[in-house]
Motif scaffolding. Structure first.
Motif, short mmCIF file in Angstrom:
data_model
loop_
_atom_site.label_atom_id
_atom_site.label_comp_id
_atom_site.label_asym_id
_atom_site.label_seq_id
_atom_site.Cartn_x
_atom_site.Cartn_y
_atom_site.Cartn_z
N PRO A 68 0.81 -1.23 0.00
CA PRO A 68 0.00 0.00 0.00
C PRO A 68 0.84 1.28 0.00
O PRO A 68 1.96 1.29 0.51
N ASP A 69 0.25 2.33 -0.60
CA ASP A 69 0.82 3.68 -0.45
C ASP A 69 0.32 4.31 0.85
O ASP A 69 0.91 5.25 1.36
N GLY A 70 -0.82 3.80 1.31
CA GLY A 70 -1.38 4.33 2.55
C GLY A 70 -2.20 3.25 3.24
O GLY A 70 -2.74 2.37 2.59
N VAL A 71 -2.23 3.32 4.58
CA VAL A 71 -3.03 2.37 5.35
C VAL A 71 -3.99 3.18 6.22
O VAL A 71 -3.59 4.13 6.87
N LEU A 72 -5.26 2.80 6.19
CA LEU A 72 -6.27 3.46 7.02
C LEU A 72 -6.73 2.48 8.09
O LEU A 72 -7.25 1.41 7.78
N PHE A 73 -6.52 2.85 9.36
CA PHE A 73 -6.98 2.03 10.48
C PHE A 73 -8.33 2.52 10.97
O PHE A 73 -8.52 3.73 11.15
N ALA A 74 -9.26 1.59 11.18
CA ALA A 74 -10.59 1.97 11.64
C ALA A 74 -11.04 1.00 12.72
O ALA A 74 -11.11 -0.21 12.48
N PHE A 75 -11.33 1.54 13.90
CA PHE A 75 -11.78 0.68 15.00
C PHE A 75 -13.09 1.19 15.57
O PHE A 75 -13.27 2.39 15.77
N ASP A 76 -14.00 0.25 15.83
CA ASP A 76 -15.30 0.63 16.38
C ASP A 76 -15.22 0.69 17.90
O ASP A 76 -14.30 0.15 18.51
N ALA A 77 -16.22 1.33 18.50
CA ALA A 77 -16.22 1.53 19.95
C ALA A 77 -16.20 0.20 20.72
O ALA A 77 -15.40 0.06 21.64
N PRO A 78 -17.05 -0.78 20.38
CA PRO A 78 -17.02 -2.03 21.15
C PRO A 78 -15.63 -2.68 21.15
O PRO A 78 -15.18 -3.19 22.17
N GLN A 79 -14.96 -2.62 20.01
CA GLN A 79 -13.63 -3.20 19.89
C GLN A 79 -12.65 -2.52 20.86
O GLN A 79 -11.91 -3.17 21.59
N LEU A 80 -12.66 -1.19 20.88
CA LEU A 80 -11.70 -0.46 21.70
C LEU A 80 -12.04 -0.55 23.19
O LEU A 80 -11.17 -0.41 24.03
N CYS A 81 -13.33 -0.79 23.49
CA CYS A 81 -13.74 -0.82 24.90
C CYS A 81 -13.64 -2.21 25.52
O CYS A 81 -13.98 -2.39 26.69
#
Lengths: 637, 81
Positions: free
Chosen positions: A121-134
């Motif tokens: 990749p030229d770029g990576v986008l990380f996306a995490f939802d609230a239940p995952q982080l909590c």
């Protein structure tokens, strides 16, 4: 209309029929035109499907760069891909996407044989939802436990960012988390350490600091949800049904938020706001209604609305956006409110280029771009009149022309939602740009006073302060490297990671130049990157801000480079010119400095040489000084 | 059942737009197996598009029962009446 709709884009007429034409064989230009209209998520999906079927690879008529973005998410993302690709198309980028396995973020980063590795990749986008982080947080958690959980989230994120960067040398984007957890306490939720709602708020606040230290860019979904309402961005039922954290109906806007970060990093953000006057900056027609008759300022809701437009434009100006006026008016009438109306927020001196006449607005906008020395694709044109908007869209499709709501008070929201001026960093030059352009106006006046241009240049008392790449000027140098299109010999883009590598490499000479004259500091305006290879200093990049064009900075910079070559024992300088759509102005750069052409290929890419012992200094009126700010990097000797 | 016939015509139009295929002909008996591309992701898109078009909202229980075009038509008809 959905609260997350693309309100600044014109509505699509005969959408069904236009999409059908495209499916049957209409040109790529039609696809671009459709992408620049207000598509809902169904039509975004449809357009994306047709484009991908008809143009599996980037078509030749699309001039923008290709970009490989990996989406690493803890929730479902398949419904977001069309929105991302179409928004990128709109931003002038051909997006190739990789969707990480659902919930496989860490594994993909770790494994050496993952699909992510193969994708490069030229770029990576990380996306995490609230239940995952909590996960790991309990409502009964003590303050220390919640703090430890927060630290653990931070450590985890930073670790993933670094891994991605180390593995791919790529840009890293981090999505802020949608505040989807329901409250347990209420308005004072923050007093419950184990509250998920409070925890997500703390993470989102923390991210603002964490990313700055790591050179990561945010995609601020939390801010979008605060503006549009959480319901526009998240649907609890869809989360339960399909683990979609982002609402499918918000996909077009989601794509926008991501694509404009990529565009900003690629130097494609817009730089100038061109304003109409009558019924855009004030109510009524100045030529007919007169100074006392126009509606502006306190006392009426409408007058305050127009003032709000001016105030927003003024703030954009203060943060570095160039302001221009393009109005069908007699010039004297058009200027009068700027000089005499007590309620005007904008004054004549805030406008870098003021054009009021009865010519075609498309012609006038071309003139504005020329006078300001910026590309047409840097302009945004704000006009209440649909005729003028359509005229400019049709004659100059590269100029951004937002829809303008009937209520002037809503115009700032539309401009902000459009994200034309998305920026990832603010440098001192941005904040000073208003002053710089005022300085330019004074210099222009001086130039008129002095008939002889050389005499005029000498009278400016110019000094070039130069230095090696250092940490103090990093932000501005990386910004210049990525947004300079015209005076740029090779248009090679480098990011922070490259800059680090340059600083460490003893064979790289990175030089920056600042220009000061008696009107003020023009800021850091020139950058050269050279590689010492064999007996030659190879000029990999040479770029300069167009603001200081025609003042001898090029010749002064060359003398700095020749000195550097001598010090290093190099016998020649090798220059390179790679033509682009925008850098025609420097096609003769090396010839004019006494370089000799040695190579040219079929793409008009040229290489030049200058032997150090044959160097004949080109006269210039600039005094060269080694700057005393910043320190030379260790490679300077 | 004039209402249901009208809904079927409107749904056909909506499906043609969603699937980018003007040849689609729907009947009450049409199911996901009859239409290539009608997967679970597309199903959600269809439901949301219907909810937006008719300004209705289906419950999770209802959505789980919506398996054929006939189910969709009946559910819309029930919400609208």
């Amino acid at each position: 209309m959905s609260a997350s709709a693309l309100i600044w884009l014109p509505a699509l007429e005969d959408g069904r029929a236009r999409l059908a034409e495209l499916a049957k064989g209409a040109s790529f230009a039609q696809a671009l035109e459709l992408a620049h209209s207000r598509l809902d998520f169904v039509r975004t999906q449809a357009l994306d499907q047709i484009v991908r079927r008809r143009w599996p690879q980037r078509p030749a008529e699309f001039a923008g760069p290709a970009y490989r973005l990996a989406l690493l998410s803890s929730s479902t993302t398949g419904h977001l891909l069309a929105g991302l690709r179409i928004a990128a198309l709109r931003a002038g980028i051909w997006l190739e996407l990789y969707e990480g396995g659902y919930g496989q973020v860490r594994q993909e980063l770790q494994a050496t044989n993952s699909g992510l590795r193969a994708f490069q990749p030229d770029g990576v986008l990380f996306a995490f939802d609230a239940p995952q982080l909590c996960a790991g947080l309990s409502a009964s958690s003590a303050p220390a436990e919640a703090q430890a959980a927060l630290e653990s989230v931070r450590g985890d994120l930073v670790n993933m960012w670094r891994k991605a960067r180390a593995a791919f040398g790529c840009a890293v984007l981090q999505q802020t988390t949608l505040p989807t957890a329901p409250a347990l306490l209420g308005a004072n939720e923050h007093r419950l350490p184990g509250s998920r709602a409070a925890f997500v708020a703390r993470i989102n606040a923390g991210l603002r600091e964490w990313v700055d230290a790591e050179g990561v860019d945010l995609v601020a979904l939390d801010a979008a949800a605060a503006r549009d309402g959480l319901g526009a961005w998240h649907d609890t039922l869809l989360w339960r049904r399909a683990k979609q954290d982002v609402h499918p109906a918000a996909a077009p806007m989601y794509g926008e938020l991501v694509a404009r970060i990529l565009a900003a990093r690629a130097g494609k953000s817009r730089k100038c706001l061109v304003l109409d006057l009558d019924n855009t900056l004030w109510g009524g027609v100045i030529g007919d209604d007169g100074l006392d008759g126009i509606v502006l300022g306190q006392g009426s809701a409408l007058g305050e609305g127009f003032l709000a437009v001016q105030d927003y434009a003024l703030q954009l100006g203060q943060r570095g956006i160039i302001l221009a006026v393009c109005s069908k008016n007699d010039e004297a009438n058009a200027i009068e409110p700027f000089e005499k109306h007590p309620d005007m927020a904008l004054r004549r001196s805030d406008i870098a280029c003021f054009v009021a006449n009865w010519d075609d607005k498309a012609d006038n906008i071309r003139r504005i771009a020329q006078r300001l020395n910026i590309g047409l694709d840097s302009l945004v044109f704000l006009d209440d009149n649909p005729f003028e908007r359509n005229r400019v869209r049709q004659a100059l499709p590269m100029v951004a022309v937002p829809e303008v709501p009937d209520e002037p008070a809503l115009v700032p929201d539309v401009l902000a939602a459009a994200g034309y001026f998305e920026a990832i960093a603010v440098t001192r030059e941005d904040r000073d740009r208003g002053e710089l352009y005022k300085g330019n106006l004074q210099r222009e006046t001086e130039r008129e006073r002095h008939g002889d241009f050389d005499v005029y240049l000498k009278s400016l008392g110019m000094r070039a302060h130069w230095g090696y790449f250092d940490d103090v000027n990093r932000q501005r140098i990386v910004q210049l490297i990525n947004k300079t299109n015209q005076f740029n010999l090779t248009t090679r883009r480098y990011d922070d990671a490259d800059y680090d590598a340059f600083q460490r490499d003893a064979d790289i000479v990175g030089v920056h130049v600042r220009l000061i004259d008696r009107f003020g500091d023009n800021g850091l305006i020139g950058v050269v990157i050279a590689r010492h290879q064999g007996v030659a200093l190879i000029l990999d990049s040479w770029l300069m801000s167009c603001r200081v064009l025609g003042r001898g900075v090029e010749a002064a910079t060359l003398s700095i480079l020749v000195d550097e070559a001598k010090q290093r024992g190099a016998s020649e300088l090798i220059g390179e010119y790679i033509p682009s759509a925008k850098n025609g102005m420097v096609a003769g750069h090396y010839e004019s400095l006494g370089f000799r052409l040695i190579e040219e290929d079929e793409t008009q890419r040229k290489r030049y040489v200058l032997r150090v012992n044959e160097y004949a200094a080109v006269a210039h009126p600039i005094e060269i000084e080694r700057g005393n700010y910043g320190r030379p990097s260790e490679n300077s000797d | 059942m004039a209402g249901q016939a009208k809904i079927l015509t409107e749904l056909t139009d909506l499906f043609r737009e969603i699937f980018v295929d003007d040849e689609i002909v729907l009947s009450e008996e049409t199911t996901a197996a009859d239409l290539p591309g009608w997967d679970s992701m597309k199903h959600i898109e269809i439901i949301i598009a219907i909810e937006q078009k008719y300004s209705v909202r289906f419950s999770s229980r209802q959505v789980e029962g919506l398996r054929s075009v006939g189910d969709l038509v009946a559910a819309i008809d029930q919400k609208l009446s």
